[in-house]
Design a protein around this motif. Structure first.
Motif, PDB file in Angstrom:
ATOM      1  N   ARG A  78     -14.955  -4.857   7.611  1.00  0.00           N
ATOM      2  CA  ARG A  78     -14.576  -3.601   6.760  1.00  0.00           C
ATOM      3  C   ARG A  78     -13.511  -2.856   6.919  1.00  0.00           C
ATOM      4  NH1 ARG A  78     -19.520  -1.560   3.679  1.00  0.00           N
ATOM      5  NH2 ARG A  78     -21.013  -3.613   3.980  1.00  0.00           N
TER       6      ARG A  78
ATOM      7  N   THR B 110      -4.839  10.687   2.228  1.00  0.00           N
ATOM      8  CA  THR B 110      -4.443  12.318   3.145  1.00  0.00           C
ATOM      9  C   THR B 110      -3.994  12.448   1.520  1.00  0.00           C
ATOM     10  OG1 THR B 110      -1.990  10.523   3.664  1.00  0.00           O
ATOM     11  CG2 THR B 110      -3.614  10.236   4.906  1.00  0.00           C
TER      12      THR B 110
ATOM     13  N   TYR C 230     -11.694   9.040  -0.282  1.00  0.00           N
ATOM     14  CA  TYR C 230     -12.010   8.210   0.584  1.00  0.00           C
ATOM     15  C   TYR C 230     -12.750   7.116   0.493  1.00  0.00           C
ATOM     16  CZ  TYR C 230     -14.388   7.262   4.629  1.00  0.00           C
ATOM     17  OH  TYR C 230     -15.194   6.304   6.079  1.00  0.00           O
TER      18      TYR C 230
ATOM     19  N   THR D 286     -14.537   3.252   1.177  1.00  0.00           N
ATOM     20  CA  THR D 286     -15.400   2.254   1.533  1.00  0.00           C
ATOM     21  C   THR D 286     -14.801   0.223   1.212  1.00  0.00           C
ATOM     22  OG1 THR D 286     -16.298   3.691   3.259  1.00  0.00           O
ATOM     23  CG2 THR D 286     -17.084   1.270   3.695  1.00  0.00           C
TER      24      THR D 286
ATOM     25  N   ILE E 130      -1.695   6.505   2.063  1.00  0.00           N
ATOM     26  CA  ILE E 130      -2.525   5.876   1.663  1.00  0.00           C
ATOM     27  C   ILE E 130      -2.724   5.684   3.136  1.00  0.00           C
ATOM     28  CG2 ILE E 130      -4.244   3.741   0.962  1.00  0.00           C
ATOM     29  CD1 ILE E 130      -3.968   5.983  -1.114  1.00  0.00           C
ATOM     30  N   SER E 131      -4.110   6.044   4.191  1.00  0.00           N
ATOM     31  CA  SER E 131      -4.008   5.140   5.582  1.00  0.00           C
ATOM     32  C   SER E 131      -5.508   4.819   6.237  1.00  0.00           C
ATOM     33  CB  SER E 131      -4.329   6.550   6.721  1.00  0.00           C
ATOM     34  OG  SER E 131      -4.618   6.587   7.994  1.00  0.00           O
ATOM     35  N   TRP E 132      -4.945   3.708   6.420  1.00  0.00           N
ATOM     36  CA  TRP E 132      -6.135   2.575   6.464  1.00  0.00           C
ATOM     37  C   TRP E 132      -6.395   2.110   7.738  1.00  0.00           C
ATOM     38  CZ3 TRP E 132      -6.182  -2.534   7.407  1.00  0.00           C
ATOM     39  CH2 TRP E 132      -4.254  -3.349   6.988  1.00  0.00           C
ATOM     40  N   LYS E 133      -8.062   1.670   8.029  1.00  0.00           N
ATOM     41  CA  LYS E 133      -8.160   0.736   9.046  1.00  0.00           C
ATOM     42  C   LYS E 133      -9.255  -0.014   8.842  1.00  0.00           C
ATOM     43  CE  LYS E 133     -10.788   4.249  12.026  1.00  0.00           C
ATOM     44  NZ  LYS E 133     -10.656   4.812  13.131  1.00  0.00           N
TER      45      LYS E 133
ATOM     46  N   VAL F  45       1.071  -0.973   0.220  1.00  0.00           N
ATOM     47  CA  VAL F  45      -0.219  -0.156  -0.369  1.00  0.00           C
ATOM     48  C   VAL F  45       0.791   1.576  -0.071  1.00  0.00           C
ATOM     49  CG1 VAL F  45      -1.511   1.442   1.508  1.00  0.00           C
ATOM     50  CG2 VAL F  45      -1.746  -0.897   1.032  1.00  0.00           C
TER      51      VAL F  45
ATOM     52  N   VAL G 199     -11.916   0.523   5.549  1.00  0.00           N
ATOM     53  CA  VAL G 199     -11.797   2.389   4.730  1.00  0.00           C
ATOM     54  C   VAL G 199     -10.353   3.124   4.894  1.00  0.00           C
ATOM     55  CG1 VAL G 199     -14.044   2.280   6.100  1.00  0.00           C
ATOM     56  CG2 VAL G 199     -12.453   3.393   7.657  1.00  0.00           C
ATOM     57  N   ALA G 200      -9.965   3.440   3.893  1.00  0.00           N
ATOM     58  CA  ALA G 200      -8.829   3.600   3.383  1.00  0.00           C
ATOM     59  C   ALA G 200      -8.871   5.375   2.960  1.00  0.00           C
ATOM     60  CB  ALA G 200      -8.004   3.155   2.080  1.00  0.00           C
ATOM     61  N   VAL G 201      -8.034   6.506   3.077  1.00  0.00           N
ATOM     62  CA  VAL G 201      -8.068   7.888   2.792  1.00  0.00           C
ATOM     63  C   VAL G 201      -6.727   7.476   2.260  1.00  0.00           C
ATOM     64  CG1 VAL G 201      -7.523   8.568   5.253  1.00  0.00           C
ATOM     65  CG2 VAL G 201      -8.437  10.257   3.773  1.00  0.00           C
TER      66      VAL G 201
ATOM     67  N   LEU H 276     -12.344  -1.731   9.650  1.00  0.00           N
ATOM     68  CA  LEU H 276     -13.712  -1.032  11.089  1.00  0.00           C
ATOM     69  C   LEU H 276     -14.590  -2.524  10.789  1.00  0.00           C
ATOM     70  CD1 LEU H 276     -15.082   2.072   9.965  1.00  0.00           C
ATOM     71  CD2 LEU H 276     -13.730   2.042  11.726  1.00  0.00           C
TER      72      LEU H 276
END
Lengths: 83, 318
Positions: A15, A21, A26, A28, A7-10, A3, A17-19, A12
Protein backbone atom coordinates in the motif's frame (compact mmCIF):
# COMPACT_ATOMS: atom_id res chain seq x y z
CA UNK A 1 2.66 13.44 -14.55
CA UNK A 2 4.26 14.05 -11.22
CA UNK A 3 3.42 14.23 -7.52
CA UNK A 4 3.18 17.70 -5.98
CA UNK A 5 6.10 18.58 -3.72
CA UNK A 6 3.83 19.04 -0.72
CA UNK A 7 2.59 15.46 -1.01
CA UNK A 8 4.83 13.23 1.08
CA UNK A 9 4.30 9.51 0.66
CA UNK A 10 5.72 6.10 1.30
CA UNK A 11 5.07 2.47 0.60
CA UNK A 12 3.90 0.30 3.50
CA UNK A 13 3.88 -3.27 2.21
CA UNK A 14 1.72 -3.28 -0.92
CA UNK A 15 0.00 0.00 0.00
CA UNK A 16 0.91 3.63 -0.38
CA UNK A 17 0.12 6.19 2.29
CA UNK A 18 0.35 9.86 1.41
CA UNK A 19 -0.07 13.03 3.37
CA UNK A 20 -0.57 16.60 2.21
CA UNK A 21 2.01 18.43 4.31
CA UNK A 22 0.19 21.75 3.76
CA UNK A 23 -3.06 20.72 5.43
CA UNK A 24 -2.46 17.28 7.00
CA UNK A 25 -4.95 15.47 4.73
CA UNK A 26 -4.06 11.80 4.80
CA UNK A 27 -4.64 9.14 2.15
CA UNK A 28 -4.35 5.36 2.28
CA UNK A 29 -4.45 3.87 -1.21
CA UNK A 30 -5.69 0.39 -1.95
CA UNK A 31 -3.40 -2.12 -3.62
CA UNK A 32 -4.27 -1.30 -7.25
CA UNK A 33 -4.24 2.45 -6.66
CA UNK A 34 -0.86 2.03 -4.97
CA UNK A 35 0.48 0.26 -8.06
CA UNK A 36 -0.75 3.13 -10.24
CA UNK A 37 0.70 5.72 -7.86
CA UNK A 38 4.14 4.13 -7.89
CA UNK A 39 4.00 3.82 -11.68
CA UNK A 40 3.22 7.55 -11.92
CA UNK A 41 6.20 8.28 -9.68
CA UNK A 42 8.35 6.15 -11.98
CA UNK A 43 7.29 8.45 -14.83
CA UNK A 44 5.42 5.70 -16.67
CA UNK A 45 2.92 6.69 -19.36
CA UNK A 46 -0.75 5.75 -19.16
CA UNK A 47 -0.11 3.12 -21.83
CA UNK A 48 2.64 1.57 -19.75
CA UNK A 49 0.51 1.61 -16.62
CA UNK A 50 -2.34 -0.10 -18.48
CA UNK A 51 -0.01 -2.91 -19.53
CA UNK A 52 1.42 -3.22 -16.02
CA UNK A 53 -2.01 -3.46 -14.38
CA UNK A 54 -3.22 -6.01 -16.93
CA UNK A 55 -0.18 -8.16 -16.30
CA UNK A 56 -0.05 -7.87 -12.52
CA UNK A 57 -3.78 -8.38 -11.96
CA UNK A 58 -4.43 -10.76 -14.85
CA UNK A 59 -7.06 -8.57 -16.53
CA UNK A 60 -7.82 -8.81 -20.24
CA UNK A 61 -10.12 -5.83 -20.93
CA UNK A 62 -7.59 -3.14 -21.83
CA UNK A 63 -10.19 -0.44 -22.43
CA UNK A 64 -11.81 -0.95 -19.04
CA UNK A 65 -8.42 -0.84 -17.37
CA UNK A 66 -7.55 2.36 -19.23
CA UNK A 67 -10.84 3.97 -18.22
CA UNK A 68 -10.30 3.08 -14.56
CA UNK A 69 -6.74 4.38 -14.59
CA UNK A 70 -7.72 7.63 -16.26
CA UNK A 71 -10.55 8.11 -13.78
CA UNK A 72 -8.14 7.56 -10.92
CA UNK A 73 -5.58 9.96 -12.33
CA UNK A 74 -8.26 12.61 -12.88
CA UNK A 75 -9.37 12.27 -9.26
CA UNK A 76 -5.81 12.68 -8.03
CA UNK A 77 -5.41 15.76 -10.22
CA UNK A 78 -8.62 17.25 -8.82
CA UNK A 79 -7.40 16.49 -5.32
CA UNK A 80 -4.12 18.29 -6.14
CA UNK A 81 -2.06 15.19 -5.47
CA UNK A 82 -0.52 15.01 -8.94
CA UNK A 83 -0.16 17.35 -11.89
CA UNK B 1 13.45 24.02 27.85
CA UNK B 2 15.78 22.74 25.18
CA UNK B 3 18.57 20.22 25.29
CA UNK B 4 21.83 22.08 24.78
CA UNK B 5 24.48 20.13 22.92
CA UNK B 6 27.69 21.49 24.43
CA UNK B 7 29.91 19.61 22.00
CA UNK B 8 29.48 17.12 19.18
CA UNK B 9 32.61 15.29 20.33
CA UNK B 10 32.32 12.10 22.36
CA UNK B 11 34.98 9.92 23.97
CA UNK B 12 32.92 6.93 22.86
CA UNK B 13 32.27 6.06 19.23
CA UNK B 14 29.25 3.84 19.64
CA UNK B 15 28.11 2.27 16.37
CA UNK B 16 24.46 2.66 17.37
CA UNK B 17 24.69 6.34 18.39
CA UNK B 18 21.54 8.11 17.18
CA UNK B 19 23.38 11.42 17.11
CA UNK B 20 25.73 10.26 14.37
CA UNK B 21 24.23 12.51 11.68
CA UNK B 22 25.83 15.53 13.38
CA UNK B 23 28.53 13.96 15.53
CA UNK B 24 32.30 14.29 15.14
CA UNK B 25 34.19 12.80 13.25
CA UNK B 26 31.47 12.41 10.61
CA UNK B 27 31.07 16.20 10.90
CA UNK B 28 33.39 19.08 11.90
CA UNK B 29 34.11 19.24 15.62
CA UNK B 30 32.00 21.90 17.36
CA UNK B 31 32.12 23.25 20.90
CA UNK B 32 29.53 25.64 22.29
CA UNK B 33 31.06 28.96 23.36
CA UNK B 34 30.10 31.06 26.38
CA UNK B 35 28.70 33.70 24.02
CA UNK B 36 26.47 31.20 22.21
CA UNK B 37 25.37 29.62 25.50
CA UNK B 38 24.52 32.98 27.01
CA UNK B 39 22.57 34.00 23.91
CA UNK B 40 20.50 30.81 24.10
CA UNK B 41 19.76 31.28 27.82
CA UNK B 42 18.54 34.84 27.19
CA UNK B 43 16.51 33.63 24.20
CA UNK B 44 14.82 30.91 26.25
CA UNK B 45 13.96 33.45 28.98
CA UNK B 46 12.01 35.56 26.47
CA UNK B 47 9.04 33.20 26.32
CA UNK B 48 7.16 30.57 28.29
CA UNK B 49 8.97 27.30 28.97
CA UNK B 50 9.43 24.77 31.73
CA UNK B 51 12.20 25.20 34.23
CA UNK B 52 14.72 22.56 33.13
CA UNK B 53 17.82 22.73 30.97
CA UNK B 54 19.39 19.52 29.70
CA UNK B 55 23.12 19.64 28.94
CA UNK B 56 24.19 16.97 26.51
CA UNK B 57 26.68 16.10 23.80
CA UNK B 58 28.55 14.29 22.49
CA UNK B 59 30.02 14.13 25.95
CA UNK B 60 29.14 17.52 27.51
CA UNK B 61 31.81 17.35 30.20
CA UNK B 62 34.40 17.65 27.43
CA UNK B 63 33.34 21.25 26.87
CA UNK B 64 35.93 23.18 28.95
CA UNK B 65 33.31 25.83 29.79
CA UNK B 66 30.80 23.47 31.36
CA UNK B 67 31.42 24.62 34.93
CA UNK B 68 30.87 28.23 33.93
CA UNK B 69 27.72 27.19 32.06
CA UNK B 70 26.31 25.36 35.07
CA UNK B 71 27.02 28.36 37.28
CA UNK B 72 25.30 30.59 34.72
CA UNK B 73 22.18 28.41 34.75
CA UNK B 74 22.11 28.23 38.53
CA UNK B 75 21.95 32.05 38.54
CA UNK B 76 18.68 31.65 36.62
CA UNK B 77 17.35 29.25 39.23
CA UNK B 78 16.57 26.54 36.71
CA UNK B 79 16.82 22.80 37.09
CA UNK B 80 19.83 21.25 35.33
CA UNK B 81 20.26 17.72 34.06
CA UNK B 82 23.56 16.59 32.54
CA UNK B 83 23.57 13.66 30.10
CA UNK B 84 27.02 12.11 30.45
CA UNK B 85 28.70 8.74 30.09
CA UNK B 86 30.86 9.55 33.15
CA UNK B 87 33.70 7.60 31.56
CA UNK B 88 36.19 10.45 31.26
CA UNK B 89 38.34 12.06 33.93
CA UNK B 90 36.61 15.38 33.14
CA UNK B 91 33.27 13.85 34.03
CA UNK B 92 34.59 12.30 37.20
CA UNK B 93 36.25 15.57 38.26
CA UNK B 94 33.11 17.58 37.52
CA UNK B 95 30.92 15.12 39.39
CA UNK B 96 33.17 15.51 42.42
CA UNK B 97 33.21 19.30 42.23
CA UNK B 98 29.48 19.83 41.88
CA UNK B 99 28.08 16.82 43.72
CA UNK B 100 26.43 19.12 46.28
CA UNK B 101 24.79 21.36 43.71
CA UNK B 102 21.19 20.79 42.56
CA UNK B 103 22.22 19.16 39.31
CA UNK B 104 20.94 15.77 38.13
CA UNK B 105 22.89 13.37 35.96
CA UNK B 106 21.50 10.95 33.43
CA UNK B 107 24.27 8.46 32.84
CA UNK B 108 24.38 6.91 29.38
CA UNK B 109 26.12 3.59 29.83
CA UNK B 110 27.00 0.57 27.77
CA UNK B 111 27.02 -2.86 29.36
CA UNK B 112 29.83 -2.90 32.00
CA UNK B 113 31.40 -5.93 30.33
CA UNK B 114 32.44 -3.49 27.58
CA UNK B 115 34.15 -0.99 29.92
CA UNK B 116 37.94 -0.82 30.10
CA UNK B 117 39.66 -0.41 33.46
CA UNK B 118 39.92 3.37 33.27
CA UNK B 119 36.30 3.79 32.22
CA UNK B 120 35.21 1.45 35.02
CA UNK B 121 37.18 3.48 37.55
CA UNK B 122 35.79 6.84 36.38
CA UNK B 123 32.20 5.64 36.13
CA UNK B 124 32.07 3.82 39.44
CA UNK B 125 33.84 6.60 41.36
CA UNK B 126 31.49 9.19 39.88
CA UNK B 127 28.42 7.08 40.66
CA UNK B 128 29.62 6.65 44.24
CA UNK B 129 29.83 10.42 44.49
CA UNK B 130 26.58 11.32 42.77
CA UNK B 131 24.33 8.70 44.39
CA UNK B 132 20.65 9.57 43.91
CA UNK B 133 21.59 12.54 41.71
CA UNK B 134 22.40 9.99 39.00
CA UNK B 135 20.13 7.66 37.05
CA UNK B 136 21.14 5.09 34.46
CA UNK B 137 20.04 4.94 30.86
CA UNK B 138 21.05 2.43 28.22
CA UNK B 139 19.94 0.60 25.13
CA UNK B 140 18.67 -2.96 25.30
CA UNK B 141 20.74 -5.01 22.87
CA UNK B 142 19.15 -8.24 21.59
CA UNK B 143 22.22 -10.47 21.98
CA UNK B 144 23.53 -9.06 25.27
CA UNK B 145 22.80 -10.40 28.74
CA UNK B 146 19.64 -9.68 30.72
CA UNK B 147 20.84 -6.25 32.02
CA UNK B 148 20.49 -7.17 35.70
CA UNK B 149 23.73 -5.26 36.22
CA UNK B 150 21.69 -2.06 35.99
CA UNK B 151 19.62 -3.06 39.02
CA UNK B 152 22.73 -4.09 40.90
CA UNK B 153 24.44 -0.75 40.17
CA UNK B 154 21.33 1.22 41.06
CA UNK B 155 21.13 -0.47 44.44
CA UNK B 156 24.89 -0.63 45.14
CA UNK B 157 25.48 3.08 44.46
CA UNK B 158 22.11 4.28 45.81
CA UNK B 159 21.26 5.81 42.45
CA UNK B 160 17.96 7.34 41.46
CA UNK B 161 15.54 4.42 41.26
CA UNK B 162 14.37 5.16 37.73
CA UNK B 163 16.21 3.48 34.87
CA UNK B 164 15.57 4.61 31.31
CA UNK B 165 15.92 2.11 28.49
CA UNK B 166 15.85 2.53 24.73
CA UNK B 167 15.71 0.52 21.56
CA UNK B 168 18.47 1.00 18.97
CA UNK B 169 16.81 3.53 16.69
CA UNK B 170 18.12 4.65 13.31
CA UNK B 171 18.95 8.18 12.32
CA UNK B 172 17.08 9.64 9.37
CA UNK B 173 20.23 9.30 7.26
CA UNK B 174 20.78 5.75 8.57
CA UNK B 175 24.39 6.40 9.55
CA UNK B 176 24.20 4.24 12.69
CA UNK B 177 23.62 0.60 13.48
CA UNK B 178 19.95 0.17 14.37
CA UNK B 179 17.71 -2.61 15.54
CA UNK B 180 16.28 -4.72 12.72
CA UNK B 181 12.49 -4.89 12.65
CA UNK B 182 12.47 -8.61 13.42
CA UNK B 183 14.47 -8.04 16.62
CA UNK B 184 11.99 -5.66 18.27
CA UNK B 185 10.07 -8.53 19.85
CA UNK B 186 13.30 -9.90 21.39
CA UNK B 187 14.02 -6.53 22.94
CA UNK B 188 10.41 -6.18 24.09
CA UNK B 189 10.73 -9.49 25.97
CA UNK B 190 13.99 -8.34 27.58
CA UNK B 191 12.43 -5.03 28.58
CA UNK B 192 9.45 -6.79 30.14
CA UNK B 193 11.71 -9.12 32.07
CA UNK B 194 13.85 -6.23 33.29
CA UNK B 195 10.76 -4.25 34.35
CA UNK B 196 9.53 -7.24 36.37
CA UNK B 197 12.87 -7.76 38.10
CA UNK B 198 13.24 -4.02 38.67
CA UNK B 199 9.84 -3.78 40.32
CA UNK B 200 10.89 -6.47 42.81
CA UNK B 201 13.69 -4.25 44.09
CA UNK B 202 11.84 -0.94 43.95
CA UNK B 203 13.32 0.28 40.68
CA UNK B 204 11.12 1.82 38.01
CA UNK B 205 11.63 1.42 34.29
CA UNK B 206 11.14 4.40 31.99
CA UNK B 207 11.51 4.52 28.21
CA UNK B 208 13.18 6.57 25.55
CA UNK B 209 10.78 7.70 22.86
CA UNK B 210 10.25 5.77 19.66
CA UNK B 211 9.07 2.49 21.14
CA UNK B 212 5.91 1.38 19.32
CA UNK B 213 3.30 -0.14 21.60
CA UNK B 214 2.57 -3.04 19.24
CA UNK B 215 6.04 -4.58 19.55
CA UNK B 216 4.86 -5.76 22.96
CA UNK B 217 2.28 -8.51 23.30
CA UNK B 218 -0.88 -7.78 25.27
CA UNK B 219 0.49 -9.98 28.05
CA UNK B 220 3.75 -8.02 28.16
CA UNK B 221 1.85 -4.72 28.21
CA UNK B 222 -0.16 -6.07 31.13
CA UNK B 223 3.01 -6.98 32.99
CA UNK B 224 4.51 -3.54 32.35
CA UNK B 225 1.31 -1.93 33.56
CA UNK B 226 1.33 -3.98 36.75
CA UNK B 227 4.95 -2.91 37.29
CA UNK B 228 3.85 0.73 36.99
CA UNK B 229 5.99 0.98 33.90
CA UNK B 230 3.96 2.70 31.20
CA UNK B 231 5.20 3.00 27.64
CA UNK B 232 5.50 6.40 26.05
CA UNK B 233 5.03 5.62 22.39
CA UNK B 234 4.23 9.16 21.35
CA UNK B 235 6.95 11.56 20.38
CA UNK B 236 7.29 15.19 21.27
CA UNK B 237 10.73 16.70 21.47
CA UNK B 238 12.03 19.42 23.79
CA UNK B 239 14.20 20.46 20.81
CA UNK B 240 17.98 20.20 20.74
CA UNK B 241 20.35 23.08 20.10
CA UNK B 242 23.66 22.24 18.46
CA UNK B 243 26.99 23.72 19.64
CA UNK B 244 26.77 26.40 16.94
CA UNK B 245 23.28 27.46 17.97
CA UNK B 246 21.17 25.62 15.43
CA UNK B 247 17.83 24.30 16.57
CA UNK B 248 16.98 20.74 15.52
CA UNK B 249 13.93 18.70 16.42
CA UNK B 250 15.94 15.79 17.80
CA UNK B 251 19.28 14.11 17.15
CA UNK B 252 18.01 11.35 14.82
CA UNK B 253 16.38 14.04 12.65
CA UNK B 254 19.26 16.50 12.92
CA UNK B 255 19.54 16.89 9.17
CA UNK B 256 15.90 17.91 8.72
CA UNK B 257 14.78 21.49 9.18
CA UNK B 258 17.68 23.10 10.97
CA UNK B 259 17.34 26.81 11.83
CA UNK B 260 19.50 29.06 13.98
CA UNK B 261 17.86 29.92 17.29
CA UNK B 262 18.04 33.64 16.48
CA UNK B 263 15.56 33.05 13.63
CA UNK B 264 12.86 32.37 16.22
CA UNK B 265 11.49 34.99 18.63
CA UNK B 266 11.80 32.59 21.54
CA UNK B 267 12.05 28.91 22.44
CA UNK B 268 8.31 28.43 22.46
CA UNK B 269 8.05 29.78 18.90
CA UNK B 270 10.68 27.26 17.82
CA UNK B 271 8.73 24.42 19.39
CA UNK B 272 5.51 25.47 17.69
CA UNK B 273 7.31 25.81 14.34
CA UNK B 274 8.77 22.32 14.50
CA UNK B 275 5.61 20.67 15.83
CA UNK B 276 3.48 22.22 13.10
CA UNK B 277 5.84 21.09 10.39
CA UNK B 278 6.28 17.56 11.65
CA UNK B 279 2.58 17.05 12.51
CA UNK B 280 1.49 15.79 9.04
CA UNK B 281 4.36 13.31 8.87
CA UNK B 282 3.28 11.71 12.13
CA UNK B 283 0.30 10.28 10.27
CA UNK B 284 2.57 8.03 8.19
CA UNK B 285 3.15 5.37 10.81
CA UNK B 286 5.44 2.40 10.41
CA UNK B 287 3.16 -0.42 9.20
CA UNK B 288 -0.05 -0.42 7.22
CA UNK B 289 -1.73 -1.50 10.48
CA UNK B 290 -0.89 1.93 11.89
CA UNK B 291 -3.44 3.53 9.58
CA UNK B 292 -6.33 1.83 11.39
CA UNK B 293 -4.81 1.65 14.86
CA UNK B 294 -6.72 3.22 17.76
CA UNK B 295 -3.44 4.31 19.32
CA UNK B 296 -2.29 6.16 16.19
CA UNK B 297 -2.14 9.62 17.65
CA UNK B 298 0.85 11.92 18.16
CA UNK B 299 0.46 11.81 21.92
CA UNK B 300 -0.04 8.03 22.07
CA UNK B 301 1.90 6.34 19.27
CA UNK B 302 3.45 7.41 15.97
CA UNK B 303 4.13 3.82 15.02
CA UNK B 304 7.55 4.25 16.59
CA UNK B 305 10.32 6.73 16.06
CA UNK B 306 9.42 9.49 13.61
CA UNK B 307 12.96 9.53 12.18
CA UNK B 308 12.66 5.81 11.44
CA UNK B 309 9.26 6.26 9.84
CA UNK B 310 10.49 9.05 7.58
CA UNK B 311 13.43 7.11 6.17
CA UNK B 312 11.62 5.80 3.10
CA UNK B 313 9.26 8.74 2.73
CA UNK B 314 9.36 10.77 -0.46
CA UNK B 315 9.10 14.57 -0.45
CA UNK B 316 10.16 15.09 3.16
CA UNK B 317 10.75 18.79 3.50
CA UNK B 318 10.10 21.16 6.39
Amino acid sequence: MNVFENISWKQLGDRVVAVDTNNGDYYTLNEVASTIWIAVCENKSVDEIVVQIMEEYDVSDAEAVRRDIETQLSQWKEMKLIF
Amino acid sequence: MPNLMLTNYCNYKCSYCFGKDIMYPQNPRLTMTRECFNGIVEWVKKGPSDNTFHLMGGEPTLNPEIEWMIARLLEENVHITIFSNLATKNAYDLANKIADLPVDWVVNVNNPTNWNDLQRKNITYALETLKSRASLTFNIIPDEDDNMWALEYTKRFHLNNTIKVGFLLPTYKQTNVALEDDKYSIVAAKVTNLAQEAAKVGVHLDYECGVPTCVFTDEQLGILWRCGSTLQSGCQSRLDITPDGNVIYCLPMATLGTKHYSQFDCYNDARIWFEQRFAPYRMMGHNIECTNCNLHDPMQCNGGCLAKNLINCKNVKL
